[in-house]
Motif scaffolding. Structure first.
Motif, PDB file in Angstrom:
ATOM      1  N   TRP A   1       0.839  -1.194   0.000  1.00  0.00           N
ATOM      2  CA  TRP A   1       0.000   0.000   0.000  1.00  0.00           C
ATOM      3  C   TRP A   1       0.878   1.249   0.000  1.00  0.00           C
ATOM      4  O   TRP A   1       2.082   1.162   0.297  1.00  0.00           O
ATOM      5  CB  TRP A   1      -0.896   0.004   1.239  1.00  0.00           C
ATOM      6  N   ARG A   2       0.260   2.364  -0.296  1.00  0.00           N
ATOM      7  CA  ARG A   2       0.975   3.636  -0.198  1.00  0.00           C
ATOM      8  C   ARG A   2       1.306   3.914   1.261  1.00  0.00           C
ATOM      9  O   ARG A   2       0.429   3.975   2.114  1.00  0.00           O
ATOM     10  CB  ARG A   2       0.118   4.765  -0.751  1.00  0.00           C
ATOM     11  N   GLY A   3       2.584   4.069   1.555  1.00  0.00           N
ATOM     12  CA  GLY A   3       3.002   4.349   2.917  1.00  0.00           C
ATOM     13  C   GLY A   3       2.792   5.810   3.274  1.00  0.00           C
ATOM     14  O   GLY A   3       3.072   6.707   2.465  1.00  0.00           O
TER      15      GLY A   3
ATOM     16  N   TRP B   1      -7.031  -9.240  10.406  1.00  0.00           N
ATOM     17  CA  TRP B   1      -6.881  -8.897   9.005  1.00  0.00           C
ATOM     18  C   TRP B   1      -6.434  -7.456   8.793  1.00  0.00           C
ATOM     19  O   TRP B   1      -6.763  -6.563   9.573  1.00  0.00           O
ATOM     20  CB  TRP B   1      -8.205  -9.141   8.266  1.00  0.00           C
ATOM     21  N   GLY B   2      -5.723  -7.230   7.711  1.00  0.00           N
ATOM     22  CA  GLY B   2      -5.322  -5.889   7.324  1.00  0.00           C
ATOM     23  C   GLY B   2      -6.191  -5.350   6.205  1.00  0.00           C
ATOM     24  O   GLY B   2      -6.801  -6.109   5.447  1.00  0.00           O
ATOM     25  N   SER B   3      -6.265  -4.029   6.099  1.00  0.00           N
ATOM     26  CA  SER B   3      -6.963  -3.334   5.005  1.00  0.00           C
ATOM     27  C   SER B   3      -8.406  -3.801   4.825  1.00  0.00           C
ATOM     28  O   SER B   3      -8.907  -3.844   3.702  1.00  0.00           O
ATOM     29  CB  SER B   3      -6.191  -3.493   3.689  1.00  0.00           C
TER      30      SER B   3
ATOM     31  N   ARG C   1      -4.493  -5.828  -3.852  1.00  0.00           N
ATOM     32  CA  ARG C   1      -3.178  -6.151  -3.281  1.00  0.00           C
ATOM     33  C   ARG C   1      -2.196  -4.988  -3.421  1.00  0.00           C
ATOM     34  O   ARG C   1      -1.117  -5.021  -2.846  1.00  0.00           O
ATOM     35  CB  ARG C   1      -2.618  -7.414  -3.930  1.00  0.00           C
ATOM     36  N   THR C   2      -2.578  -3.986  -4.161  1.00  0.00           N
ATOM     37  CA  THR C   2      -1.791  -2.763  -4.285  1.00  0.00           C
ATOM     38  C   THR C   2      -2.737  -1.586  -4.180  1.00  0.00           C
ATOM     39  O   THR C   2      -3.761  -1.560  -4.861  1.00  0.00           O
ATOM     40  CB  THR C   2      -1.054  -2.698  -5.629  1.00  0.00           C
ATOM     41  N   GLY C   3      -2.440  -0.637  -3.311  1.00  0.00           N
ATOM     42  CA  GLY C   3      -3.327   0.498  -3.137  1.00  0.00           C
ATOM     43  C   GLY C   3      -2.560   1.777  -2.887  1.00  0.00           C
ATOM     44  O   GLY C   3      -1.403   1.768  -2.472  1.00  0.00           O
ATOM     45  N   VAL C   4      -3.232   2.895  -3.148  1.00  0.00           N
ATOM     46  CA  VAL C   4      -2.586   4.193  -2.984  1.00  0.00           C
ATOM     47  C   VAL C   4      -3.342   5.105  -2.036  1.00  0.00           C
ATOM     48  O   VAL C   4      -2.876   6.200  -1.734  1.00  0.00           O
ATOM     49  CB  VAL C   4      -2.428   4.897  -4.341  1.00  0.00           C
ATOM     50  N   GLY C   5      -4.514   4.705  -1.575  1.00  0.00           N
ATOM     51  CA  GLY C   5      -5.260   5.596  -0.689  1.00  0.00           C
ATOM     52  C   GLY C   5      -6.618   5.058  -0.370  1.00  0.00           C
ATOM     53  O   GLY C   5      -6.776   3.905  -0.007  1.00  0.00           O
TER      54      GLY C   5
ATOM     55  N   THR D   1       5.995   2.954  -1.193  1.00  0.00           N
ATOM     56  CA  THR D   1       5.213   1.724  -1.143  1.00  0.00           C
ATOM     57  C   THR D   1       5.724   0.827  -0.014  1.00  0.00           C
ATOM     58  O   THR D   1       6.931   0.599   0.096  1.00  0.00           O
ATOM     59  CB  THR D   1       5.291   0.970  -2.484  1.00  0.00           C
ATOM     60  N   VAL D   2       4.791   0.347   0.814  1.00  0.00           N
ATOM     61  CA  VAL D   2       5.167  -0.498   1.954  1.00  0.00           C
ATOM     62  C   VAL D   2       4.321  -1.768   1.942  1.00  0.00           C
ATOM     63  O   VAL D   2       3.226  -1.784   1.392  1.00  0.00           O
ATOM     64  CB  VAL D   2       4.974   0.255   3.294  1.00  0.00           C
ATOM     65  N   PRO D   3       4.814  -2.857   2.530  1.00  0.00           N
ATOM     66  CA  PRO D   3       4.033  -4.097   2.557  1.00  0.00           C
ATOM     67  C   PRO D   3       2.839  -4.006   3.499  1.00  0.00           C
ATOM     68  O   PRO D   3       2.859  -3.258   4.471  1.00  0.00           O
ATOM     69  CB  PRO D   3       5.046  -5.139   3.044  1.00  0.00           C
TER      70      PRO D   3
END
Length: 526
Positions: free
Chosen positions: A98-100, A352-354, A521-525, A284-286
Protein backbone atom coordinates in the motif's frame (compact mmCIF):
# COMPACT_ATOMS: atom_id res chain seq x y z
CA UNK A 1 -32.57 -7.07 4.85
CA UNK A 2 -35.70 -9.06 3.94
CA UNK A 3 -35.78 -12.75 4.84
CA UNK A 4 -38.33 -15.30 3.68
CA UNK A 5 -38.12 -17.16 6.91
CA UNK A 6 -37.10 -16.18 10.41
CA UNK A 7 -36.61 -18.59 13.27
CA UNK A 8 -35.68 -16.95 16.53
CA UNK A 9 -34.89 -18.29 19.91
CA UNK A 10 -33.87 -16.65 23.15
CA UNK A 11 -32.59 -18.54 26.14
CA UNK A 12 -34.30 -17.52 29.37
CA UNK A 13 -33.11 -15.03 31.97
CA UNK A 14 -30.81 -16.48 34.55
CA UNK A 15 -28.74 -15.79 37.64
CA UNK A 16 -25.33 -17.28 38.29
CA UNK A 17 -24.54 -19.23 41.40
CA UNK A 18 -21.04 -20.68 41.56
CA UNK A 19 -20.58 -22.82 38.41
CA UNK A 20 -24.27 -23.53 37.80
CA UNK A 21 -27.05 -21.40 36.35
CA UNK A 22 -30.57 -21.52 37.71
CA UNK A 23 -33.62 -20.16 35.90
CA UNK A 24 -37.40 -20.19 36.14
CA UNK A 25 -39.16 -22.29 33.53
CA UNK A 26 -42.80 -23.28 33.37
CA UNK A 27 -43.27 -22.29 36.99
CA UNK A 28 -40.34 -24.30 38.30
CA UNK A 29 -36.55 -24.20 38.38
CA UNK A 30 -33.89 -26.04 36.47
CA UNK A 31 -30.11 -26.01 36.71
CA UNK A 32 -27.82 -25.59 33.73
CA UNK A 33 -24.84 -27.81 34.39
CA UNK A 34 -21.85 -26.32 32.63
CA UNK A 35 -19.19 -28.34 30.87
CA UNK A 36 -16.05 -28.30 33.10
CA UNK A 37 -14.09 -26.61 30.30
CA UNK A 38 -16.79 -23.94 30.03
CA UNK A 39 -16.55 -23.37 33.78
CA UNK A 40 -12.82 -22.77 33.37
CA UNK A 41 -13.41 -20.41 30.45
CA UNK A 42 -15.85 -18.34 32.50
CA UNK A 43 -13.51 -18.22 35.47
CA UNK A 44 -10.45 -17.25 33.42
CA UNK A 45 -12.30 -14.59 31.42
CA UNK A 46 -13.81 -12.99 34.51
CA UNK A 47 -11.04 -13.31 37.07
CA UNK A 48 -7.91 -12.89 34.94
CA UNK A 49 -9.14 -10.65 32.13
CA UNK A 50 -6.42 -8.91 30.13
CA UNK A 51 -8.83 -6.76 28.12
CA UNK A 52 -8.00 -3.45 29.81
CA UNK A 53 -4.26 -3.90 29.41
CA UNK A 54 -4.60 -5.07 25.81
CA UNK A 55 -6.78 -2.05 25.06
CA UNK A 56 -4.24 0.30 26.60
CA UNK A 57 -1.38 -1.20 24.60
CA UNK A 58 -3.24 -1.26 21.29
CA UNK A 59 -5.28 1.94 21.46
CA UNK A 60 -3.19 4.31 23.58
CA UNK A 61 0.36 3.15 22.84
CA UNK A 62 0.06 1.95 19.21
CA UNK A 63 -2.89 4.15 18.27
CA UNK A 64 -4.83 4.20 14.98
CA UNK A 65 -3.89 1.60 12.40
CA UNK A 66 -4.36 2.92 8.88
CA UNK A 67 -3.08 0.56 6.21
CA UNK A 68 0.34 1.70 5.00
CA UNK A 69 1.29 3.53 8.20
CA UNK A 70 4.06 2.70 10.68
CA UNK A 71 1.35 2.33 13.33
CA UNK A 72 -0.26 -0.52 11.39
CA UNK A 73 3.06 -2.31 11.13
CA UNK A 74 3.66 -1.67 14.82
CA UNK A 75 0.25 -3.20 15.59
CA UNK A 76 1.12 -6.32 13.58
CA UNK A 77 4.39 -6.70 15.47
CA UNK A 78 2.73 -6.07 18.84
CA UNK A 79 0.04 -8.67 18.16
CA UNK A 80 2.62 -11.29 17.11
CA UNK A 81 4.72 -10.64 20.21
CA UNK A 82 1.65 -10.75 22.48
CA UNK A 83 0.41 -14.04 21.03
CA UNK A 84 3.87 -15.55 21.37
CA UNK A 85 4.08 -14.47 25.01
CA UNK A 86 0.98 -16.65 25.61
CA UNK A 87 2.61 -19.65 23.92
CA UNK A 88 0.79 -19.37 20.57
CA UNK A 89 2.45 -19.70 17.18
CA UNK A 90 2.10 -16.33 15.44
CA UNK A 91 3.43 -14.48 12.41
CA UNK A 92 2.82 -11.65 9.98
CA UNK A 93 1.77 -12.80 6.53
CA UNK A 94 2.15 -10.32 3.69
CA UNK A 95 -0.79 -10.20 1.28
CA UNK A 96 -0.02 -7.01 -0.63
CA UNK A 97 1.35 -3.50 -0.46
CA UNK A 98 0.00 0.00 0.00
CA UNK A 99 0.97 3.64 -0.20
CA UNK A 100 3.00 4.35 2.92
CA UNK A 101 2.02 7.42 4.90
CA UNK A 102 2.70 8.80 8.37
CA UNK A 103 0.53 11.38 10.07
CA UNK A 104 2.20 14.53 11.29
CA UNK A 105 1.07 17.59 13.22
CA UNK A 106 -1.86 19.61 11.84
CA UNK A 107 -2.21 23.32 12.57
CA UNK A 108 -5.34 25.00 11.23
CA UNK A 109 -5.78 28.65 12.28
CA UNK A 110 -8.18 31.36 11.18
CA UNK A 111 -6.15 34.57 10.88
CA UNK A 112 -8.86 36.95 9.65
CA UNK A 113 -11.25 38.56 10.55
CA UNK A 114 -9.93 37.46 13.94
CA UNK A 115 -7.53 34.92 15.34
CA UNK A 116 -8.86 31.48 16.21
CA UNK A 117 -7.30 28.02 16.26
CA UNK A 118 -9.71 25.72 14.44
CA UNK A 119 -10.54 22.17 15.47
CA UNK A 120 -9.65 19.86 12.62
CA UNK A 121 -7.16 17.41 11.19
CA UNK A 122 -5.76 16.30 7.87
CA UNK A 123 -7.48 13.40 6.16
CA UNK A 124 -5.74 10.06 5.72
CA UNK A 125 -3.00 10.10 3.07
CA UNK A 126 -3.27 13.89 2.81
CA UNK A 127 -0.28 15.63 1.21
CA UNK A 128 1.63 17.93 3.52
CA UNK A 129 2.60 21.59 3.32
CA UNK A 130 6.22 20.43 3.71
CA UNK A 131 6.73 22.18 7.01
CA UNK A 132 5.38 25.54 5.86
CA UNK A 133 2.39 27.39 7.27
CA UNK A 134 0.49 28.51 4.18
CA UNK A 135 -2.06 31.31 4.49
CA UNK A 136 -4.89 32.00 2.08
CA UNK A 137 -8.44 33.22 1.66
CA UNK A 138 -11.36 30.83 2.06
CA UNK A 139 -14.08 30.54 -0.57
CA UNK A 140 -17.19 28.38 -0.87
CA UNK A 141 -18.59 26.61 -3.91
CA UNK A 142 -20.98 29.01 -5.64
CA UNK A 143 -24.24 27.96 -7.31
CA UNK A 144 -23.54 26.53 -10.76
CA UNK A 145 -25.79 26.58 -13.79
CA UNK A 146 -24.07 23.64 -15.46
CA UNK A 147 -20.68 21.99 -15.99
CA UNK A 148 -19.52 24.80 -18.30
CA UNK A 149 -20.24 27.28 -15.54
CA UNK A 150 -18.13 25.17 -13.15
CA UNK A 151 -15.22 25.09 -15.62
CA UNK A 152 -15.45 28.85 -16.10
CA UNK A 153 -15.33 29.37 -12.30
CA UNK A 154 -12.37 27.07 -11.62
CA UNK A 155 -9.60 29.66 -12.23
CA UNK A 156 -10.96 31.64 -9.25
CA UNK A 157 -9.76 28.95 -6.81
CA UNK A 158 -6.08 29.59 -7.50
CA UNK A 159 -4.27 30.53 -4.30
CA UNK A 160 -7.34 29.91 -2.13
CA UNK A 161 -8.70 27.30 0.24
CA UNK A 162 -12.00 25.87 -1.01
CA UNK A 163 -14.84 24.63 1.21
CA UNK A 164 -16.53 21.62 -0.37
CA UNK A 165 -18.97 20.29 2.25
CA UNK A 166 -22.59 21.23 2.83
CA UNK A 167 -23.31 23.81 5.50
CA UNK A 168 -25.12 22.22 8.45
CA UNK A 169 -28.06 24.27 9.78
CA UNK A 170 -27.71 22.81 13.28
CA UNK A 171 -24.93 21.28 15.34
CA UNK A 172 -27.39 19.52 17.61
CA UNK A 173 -28.09 15.84 16.95
CA UNK A 174 -31.67 14.80 16.29
CA UNK A 175 -32.08 13.17 19.70
CA UNK A 176 -31.39 16.55 21.31
CA UNK A 177 -34.07 18.20 19.17
CA UNK A 178 -36.52 15.40 19.97
CA UNK A 179 -35.94 15.89 23.68
CA UNK A 180 -36.19 19.68 23.91
CA UNK A 181 -37.76 21.22 20.81
CA UNK A 182 -41.41 21.85 20.09
CA UNK A 183 -42.52 19.25 17.51
CA UNK A 184 -43.17 21.95 14.92
CA UNK A 185 -39.66 23.37 15.45
CA UNK A 186 -38.13 19.94 14.97
CA UNK A 187 -40.10 19.37 11.78
CA UNK A 188 -39.15 22.80 10.46
CA UNK A 189 -35.46 22.10 11.09
CA UNK A 190 -35.65 18.76 9.27
CA UNK A 191 -37.36 20.33 6.29
CA UNK A 192 -34.70 23.02 6.12
CA UNK A 193 -31.93 20.43 6.34
CA UNK A 194 -33.53 18.22 3.70
CA UNK A 195 -33.82 21.22 1.42
CA UNK A 196 -30.15 22.11 1.91
CA UNK A 197 -29.14 18.51 1.13
CA UNK A 198 -31.20 18.57 -2.06
CA UNK A 199 -29.75 21.91 -3.16
CA UNK A 200 -26.18 20.84 -2.33
CA UNK A 201 -26.46 17.51 -4.17
CA UNK A 202 -28.04 19.23 -7.16
CA UNK A 203 -25.26 21.80 -7.27
CA UNK A 204 -22.56 19.13 -7.16
CA UNK A 205 -24.32 17.23 -9.93
CA UNK A 206 -24.35 20.32 -12.16
CA UNK A 207 -20.54 20.49 -12.06
CA UNK A 208 -20.35 17.25 -14.00
CA UNK A 209 -18.24 15.72 -11.24
CA UNK A 210 -18.91 13.89 -7.99
CA UNK A 211 -18.18 15.11 -4.48
CA UNK A 212 -15.22 12.69 -4.51
CA UNK A 213 -13.73 13.91 -7.79
CA UNK A 214 -14.16 17.67 -7.27
CA UNK A 215 -11.15 17.98 -4.90
CA UNK A 216 -8.87 16.73 -7.67
CA UNK A 217 -10.21 19.37 -10.07
CA UNK A 218 -9.70 22.09 -7.47
CA UNK A 219 -6.14 20.94 -6.95
CA UNK A 220 -5.46 21.00 -10.69
CA UNK A 221 -6.80 24.56 -10.83
CA UNK A 222 -4.30 25.77 -8.22
CA UNK A 223 -6.26 25.68 -4.96
CA UNK A 224 -4.10 25.83 -1.81
CA UNK A 225 -6.11 23.08 -0.18
CA UNK A 226 -9.54 21.53 0.35
CA UNK A 227 -11.61 22.12 3.49
CA UNK A 228 -14.38 19.68 4.36
CA UNK A 229 -16.56 18.74 7.31
CA UNK A 230 -18.15 15.29 7.46
CA UNK A 231 -20.39 15.67 10.49
CA UNK A 232 -21.55 12.41 12.07
CA UNK A 233 -24.74 13.91 13.55
CA UNK A 234 -23.47 13.72 17.12
CA UNK A 235 -21.94 16.37 19.33
CA UNK A 236 -18.26 16.72 18.44
CA UNK A 237 -18.13 13.79 16.04
CA UNK A 238 -16.80 13.97 12.48
CA UNK A 239 -16.00 11.06 10.22
CA UNK A 240 -12.39 11.11 9.06
CA UNK A 241 -11.76 9.30 5.78
CA UNK A 242 -9.15 9.66 3.04
CA UNK A 243 -7.90 12.64 1.06
CA UNK A 244 -8.90 13.01 -2.58
CA UNK A 245 -5.93 15.25 -3.40
CA UNK A 246 -2.37 14.28 -4.29
CA UNK A 247 -0.46 17.56 -3.99
CA UNK A 248 -2.29 19.96 -1.66
CA UNK A 249 -3.60 19.27 1.86
CA UNK A 250 -7.11 18.06 2.55
CA UNK A 251 -8.37 18.77 6.07
CA UNK A 252 -11.58 18.00 7.92
CA UNK A 253 -12.83 20.79 10.19
CA UNK A 254 -15.31 20.45 13.04
CA UNK A 255 -18.92 21.38 12.31
CA UNK A 256 -18.68 24.40 14.58
CA UNK A 257 -15.56 25.89 12.99
CA UNK A 258 -16.56 24.93 9.46
CA UNK A 259 -19.87 26.71 9.99
CA UNK A 260 -18.02 29.81 11.22
CA UNK A 261 -15.88 29.96 8.08
CA UNK A 262 -18.87 29.32 5.85
CA UNK A 263 -21.04 32.07 7.35
CA UNK A 264 -18.22 34.57 7.11
CA UNK A 265 -17.54 33.74 3.47
CA UNK A 266 -21.22 33.75 2.49
CA UNK A 267 -21.71 37.17 4.09
CA UNK A 268 -18.84 38.81 2.25
CA UNK A 269 -16.36 38.88 5.14
CA UNK A 270 -13.69 36.76 3.49
CA UNK A 271 -11.94 34.68 6.15
CA UNK A 272 -8.31 33.68 5.92
CA UNK A 273 -6.79 30.49 7.29
CA UNK A 274 -3.23 29.35 7.78
CA UNK A 275 -2.59 25.62 7.49
CA UNK A 276 0.48 23.59 8.29
CA UNK A 277 0.57 19.81 7.91
CA UNK A 278 3.68 17.69 8.35
CA UNK A 279 2.65 14.22 7.20
CA UNK A 280 5.15 12.06 5.33
CA UNK A 281 4.81 10.02 2.16
CA UNK A 282 6.73 6.79 2.76
CA UNK A 283 6.52 5.26 -0.70
CA UNK A 284 5.21 1.72 -1.14
CA UNK A 285 5.17 -0.50 1.95
CA UNK A 286 4.03 -4.10 2.56
CA UNK A 287 0.63 -4.86 4.05
CA UNK A 288 0.09 -7.81 6.38
CA UNK A 289 -2.36 -10.05 8.16
CA UNK A 290 -1.43 -11.28 11.63
CA UNK A 291 -2.08 -15.01 11.98
CA UNK A 292 -1.86 -17.01 15.21
CA UNK A 293 -2.94 -20.50 16.11
CA UNK A 294 -3.48 -23.04 18.84
CA UNK A 295 -2.51 -26.25 17.08
CA UNK A 296 -5.05 -29.06 17.06
CA UNK A 297 -4.10 -32.47 18.39
CA UNK A 298 -6.40 -34.94 16.58
CA UNK A 299 -7.38 -32.93 13.49
CA UNK A 300 -4.63 -30.28 13.16
CA UNK A 301 -5.49 -29.62 9.52
CA UNK A 302 -9.08 -28.70 10.29
CA UNK A 303 -9.77 -25.21 11.60
CA UNK A 304 -11.97 -22.94 13.66
CA UNK A 305 -11.20 -19.31 12.81
CA UNK A 306 -11.51 -16.32 15.15
CA UNK A 307 -11.81 -13.30 12.89
CA UNK A 308 -11.37 -9.53 13.39
CA UNK A 309 -9.73 -6.77 11.41
CA UNK A 310 -6.76 -5.04 12.97
CA UNK A 311 -6.65 -1.98 10.74
CA UNK A 312 -8.66 1.19 11.34
CA UNK A 313 -9.22 4.69 10.06
CA UNK A 314 -7.21 7.57 11.45
CA UNK A 315 -9.63 9.96 13.14
CA UNK A 316 -9.45 8.51 16.65
CA UNK A 317 -7.62 5.40 17.80
CA UNK A 318 -9.80 2.77 16.13
CA UNK A 319 -11.27 1.70 19.48
CA UNK A 320 -14.68 0.30 18.48
CA UNK A 321 -13.79 -0.25 14.83
CA UNK A 322 -12.23 -2.60 15.26
CA UNK A 323 -10.09 -2.47 18.36
CA UNK A 324 -12.89 -4.17 20.27
CA UNK A 325 -13.07 -7.11 17.88
CA UNK A 326 -9.30 -7.48 17.87
CA UNK A 327 -9.01 -7.29 21.65
CA UNK A 328 -11.85 -9.74 22.21
CA UNK A 329 -10.47 -12.33 19.77
CA UNK A 330 -6.98 -12.01 21.23
CA UNK A 331 -8.44 -12.50 24.71
CA UNK A 332 -10.42 -15.52 23.49
CA UNK A 333 -7.18 -17.02 22.23
CA UNK A 334 -5.44 -16.32 25.53
CA UNK A 335 -8.27 -17.85 27.55
CA UNK A 336 -8.46 -20.98 25.39
CA UNK A 337 -4.70 -21.44 25.48
CA UNK A 338 -4.79 -21.18 29.27
CA UNK A 339 -7.69 -23.55 29.95
CA UNK A 340 -7.89 -25.78 26.87
CA UNK A 341 -4.46 -25.83 25.18
CA UNK A 342 -5.01 -29.05 23.22
CA UNK A 343 -8.18 -28.73 21.10
CA UNK A 344 -9.13 -31.42 18.61
CA UNK A 345 -9.01 -28.95 15.70
CA UNK A 346 -6.63 -26.04 15.20
CA UNK A 347 -8.00 -22.73 16.42
CA UNK A 348 -6.67 -20.04 14.09
CA UNK A 349 -6.85 -16.33 14.85
CA UNK A 350 -6.90 -13.99 11.86
CA UNK A 351 -6.35 -10.27 12.47
CA UNK A 352 -6.88 -8.90 9.01
CA UNK A 353 -5.32 -5.89 7.32
CA UNK A 354 -6.96 -3.33 5.00
CA UNK A 355 -10.52 -4.36 5.83
CA UNK A 356 -11.54 -0.72 5.58
CA UNK A 357 -10.57 -0.56 1.90
CA UNK A 358 -12.60 -3.63 0.92
CA UNK A 359 -11.90 -6.72 3.10
CA UNK A 360 -8.54 -7.01 1.38
CA UNK A 361 -6.70 -9.01 4.05
CA UNK A 362 -9.38 -11.65 4.57
CA UNK A 363 -10.15 -11.95 0.85
CA UNK A 364 -6.45 -12.53 0.18
CA UNK A 365 -6.29 -15.13 2.96
CA UNK A 366 -9.20 -17.07 1.46
CA UNK A 367 -7.58 -17.16 -1.97
CA UNK A 368 -4.05 -17.83 -0.70
CA UNK A 369 -4.94 -20.69 1.66
CA UNK A 370 -7.32 -23.09 -0.12
CA UNK A 371 -6.17 -26.02 2.02
CA UNK A 372 -7.27 -24.18 5.17
CA UNK A 373 -10.53 -22.94 3.68
CA UNK A 374 -11.45 -26.45 2.52
CA UNK A 375 -11.19 -27.74 6.08
CA UNK A 376 -12.61 -24.83 8.08
CA UNK A 377 -15.34 -25.78 10.51
CA UNK A 378 -16.62 -22.28 11.26
CA UNK A 379 -15.56 -18.63 11.37
CA UNK A 380 -16.64 -16.27 14.16
CA UNK A 381 -16.25 -12.58 13.35
CA UNK A 382 -16.45 -9.52 15.63
CA UNK A 383 -16.57 -6.09 14.02
CA UNK A 384 -19.30 -3.66 15.07
CA UNK A 385 -18.53 -1.94 18.30
CA UNK A 386 -18.12 -2.45 22.00
CA UNK A 387 -21.56 -3.85 22.85
CA UNK A 388 -22.37 -7.40 23.88
CA UNK A 389 -23.55 -9.67 21.07
CA UNK A 390 -27.29 -9.43 20.46
CA UNK A 391 -27.80 -11.06 17.05
CA UNK A 392 -26.43 -14.06 15.20
CA UNK A 393 -27.50 -14.66 11.60
CA UNK A 394 -27.18 -18.11 10.06
CA UNK A 395 -25.46 -16.60 6.97
CA UNK A 396 -27.66 -18.67 4.66
CA UNK A 397 -26.45 -22.11 5.79
CA UNK A 398 -29.39 -24.49 5.99
CA UNK A 399 -28.16 -26.44 9.01
CA UNK A 400 -26.80 -23.48 10.98
CA UNK A 401 -29.76 -23.74 13.36
CA UNK A 402 -28.55 -27.19 14.41
CA UNK A 403 -24.88 -26.56 15.06
CA UNK A 404 -25.04 -22.91 16.18
CA UNK A 405 -27.90 -23.83 18.51
CA UNK A 406 -25.92 -26.76 19.88
CA UNK A 407 -22.83 -24.64 20.53
CA UNK A 408 -24.84 -21.83 22.12
CA UNK A 409 -26.50 -24.26 24.52
CA UNK A 410 -23.10 -24.80 26.12
CA UNK A 411 -22.72 -21.08 26.84
CA UNK A 412 -23.93 -19.83 30.25
CA UNK A 413 -27.53 -18.70 29.94
CA UNK A 414 -26.85 -15.22 31.29
CA UNK A 415 -24.64 -14.64 28.25
CA UNK A 416 -27.13 -15.87 25.64
CA UNK A 417 -30.49 -14.93 27.14
CA UNK A 418 -30.90 -11.76 25.06
CA UNK A 419 -29.31 -12.99 21.84
CA UNK A 420 -31.68 -13.26 18.88
CA UNK A 421 -30.93 -15.65 16.07
CA UNK A 422 -32.09 -15.78 12.46
CA UNK A 423 -31.92 -19.08 10.58
CA UNK A 424 -31.01 -19.88 7.93
CA UNK A 425 -30.52 -16.15 7.44
CA UNK A 426 -28.80 -14.65 4.43
CA UNK A 427 -25.15 -14.57 3.36
CA UNK A 428 -23.27 -11.36 4.10
CA UNK A 429 -22.45 -9.39 0.98
CA UNK A 430 -19.31 -7.59 2.11
CA UNK A 431 -19.84 -5.55 5.25
CA UNK A 432 -17.15 -7.32 7.23
CA UNK A 433 -14.59 -10.09 6.99
CA UNK A 434 -16.94 -13.02 7.59
CA UNK A 435 -18.29 -12.28 4.08
CA UNK A 436 -14.95 -13.30 2.54
CA UNK A 437 -15.41 -16.80 3.96
CA UNK A 438 -19.15 -17.04 3.28
CA UNK A 439 -18.45 -16.35 -0.39
CA UNK A 440 -16.17 -19.42 -0.35
CA UNK A 441 -18.97 -21.53 1.13
CA UNK A 442 -17.57 -21.57 4.67
CA UNK A 443 -19.98 -21.24 7.64
CA UNK A 444 -18.91 -17.81 8.86
CA UNK A 445 -20.92 -15.68 11.27
CA UNK A 446 -20.97 -12.07 12.31
CA UNK A 447 -21.48 -11.82 16.05
CA UNK A 448 -23.52 -8.61 15.88
CA UNK A 449 -23.34 -6.30 18.88
CA UNK A 450 -25.53 -3.80 20.65
CA UNK A 451 -25.08 -0.38 19.10
CA UNK A 452 -24.00 1.90 21.96
CA UNK A 453 -24.48 4.71 19.41
CA UNK A 454 -21.88 3.09 17.16
CA UNK A 455 -22.65 4.55 13.73
CA UNK A 456 -22.97 8.20 14.76
CA UNK A 457 -20.65 8.35 17.77
CA UNK A 458 -17.62 6.22 16.97
CA UNK A 459 -17.79 4.53 13.55
CA UNK A 460 -14.85 6.09 11.66
CA UNK A 461 -14.98 9.25 13.78
CA UNK A 462 -12.54 11.33 15.78
CA UNK A 463 -14.29 10.07 18.94
CA UNK A 464 -13.45 6.39 18.45
CA UNK A 465 -11.16 6.20 21.47
CA UNK A 466 -10.39 4.02 24.51
CA UNK A 467 -12.94 5.75 26.76
CA UNK A 468 -15.82 4.44 24.60
CA UNK A 469 -15.10 0.81 25.46
CA UNK A 470 -17.51 -1.12 27.69
CA UNK A 471 -15.37 -3.85 29.18
CA UNK A 472 -18.24 -5.65 30.90
CA UNK A 473 -19.88 -6.25 27.51
CA UNK A 474 -16.56 -7.27 25.97
CA UNK A 475 -16.09 -9.92 28.65
CA UNK A 476 -19.49 -11.35 27.70
CA UNK A 477 -18.34 -11.53 24.10
CA UNK A 478 -15.10 -13.26 25.09
CA UNK A 479 -17.00 -15.96 27.00
CA UNK A 480 -19.56 -16.45 24.21
CA UNK A 481 -16.92 -16.71 21.49
CA UNK A 482 -14.53 -18.86 23.50
CA UNK A 483 -17.23 -21.40 24.35
CA UNK A 484 -18.55 -21.57 20.80
CA UNK A 485 -15.02 -21.93 19.39
CA UNK A 486 -14.28 -24.68 21.91
CA UNK A 487 -17.43 -26.60 20.99
CA UNK A 488 -16.85 -26.12 17.27
CA UNK A 489 -13.29 -27.42 17.63
CA UNK A 490 -14.51 -30.55 19.42
CA UNK A 491 -17.28 -31.57 17.00
CA UNK A 492 -17.02 -35.13 15.76
CA UNK A 493 -17.00 -34.05 12.12
CA UNK A 494 -17.16 -30.97 9.92
CA UNK A 495 -20.61 -29.40 9.95
CA UNK A 496 -22.93 -29.55 6.96
CA UNK A 497 -22.27 -26.58 4.64
CA UNK A 498 -25.47 -26.83 2.60
CA UNK A 499 -26.49 -23.39 1.36
CA UNK A 500 -30.04 -22.11 1.22
CA UNK A 501 -31.71 -21.66 -2.13
CA UNK A 502 -31.69 -17.93 -2.73
CA UNK A 503 -35.00 -16.33 -3.79
CA UNK A 504 -35.59 -15.80 -7.50
CA UNK A 505 -38.50 -14.83 -9.69
CA UNK A 506 -38.20 -11.11 -10.30
CA UNK A 507 -39.04 -9.77 -6.85
CA UNK A 508 -37.20 -7.10 -4.88
CA UNK A 509 -35.76 -9.72 -2.56
CA UNK A 510 -34.09 -11.63 -5.37
CA UNK A 511 -30.43 -12.34 -4.82
CA UNK A 512 -27.71 -14.87 -5.36
CA UNK A 513 -24.97 -16.34 -3.21
CA UNK A 514 -22.10 -13.83 -3.11
CA UNK A 515 -19.13 -14.59 -5.32
CA UNK A 516 -15.51 -14.71 -4.20
CA UNK A 517 -13.96 -11.32 -4.94
CA UNK A 518 -10.36 -10.44 -5.61
CA UNK A 519 -8.62 -8.30 -2.97
CA UNK A 520 -6.78 -5.10 -3.76
CA UNK A 521 -3.18 -6.15 -3.28
CA UNK A 522 -1.79 -2.76 -4.29
CA UNK A 523 -3.33 0.50 -3.14
CA UNK A 524 -2.59 4.19 -2.98
CA UNK A 525 -5.26 5.60 -0.69
CA UNK A 526 -8.98 5.63 -0.10
Amino acid sequence: MTLQRKLRFALCAVSITACATTFAQYGGTRTQQLDPVVEKIVKEANENSQLENLAFQLLDVVGPRLVGTPQMNKANDWAVKTFQSWGLEAEKQQFGEWRGWERGVSHIDMTSPRLKTLAGTQLAWSPSTKGKAIEGEVIVLPTFKDSADFVAWLPKVKGKYVMTSMYQPTGRPDHDWEKYARPESFEQMKKERDSLVQVYNGNISKTGYSANSIPGKLEEAGALGVLSSFWSREFGANKIFGARTSKVPSVDISLEDYGLLYRLAKNGIIPKVKIETSSKDLGTVPSFNTIAQIKGTELPNEYVILSAHLDSWEGGSGATDNGTGTLAMMEVARVLKAVFPNPKRTILIGLWGSEEQGLNGSRAFVLDNPEIIEKTQAVFNLDNGTGRVENINGSGFVHAYDFIGRWMQAVPNHITKDIKTTFPGSPGGGGSDHASFVAAGIPAFMLSSLSWGYFNNTWHTNLDTYDKLVFDDLRYNVILTAVMAYKAAQEDKLVDREQRVMPTGGGRGDSSWPAIRQPRRTGVGY
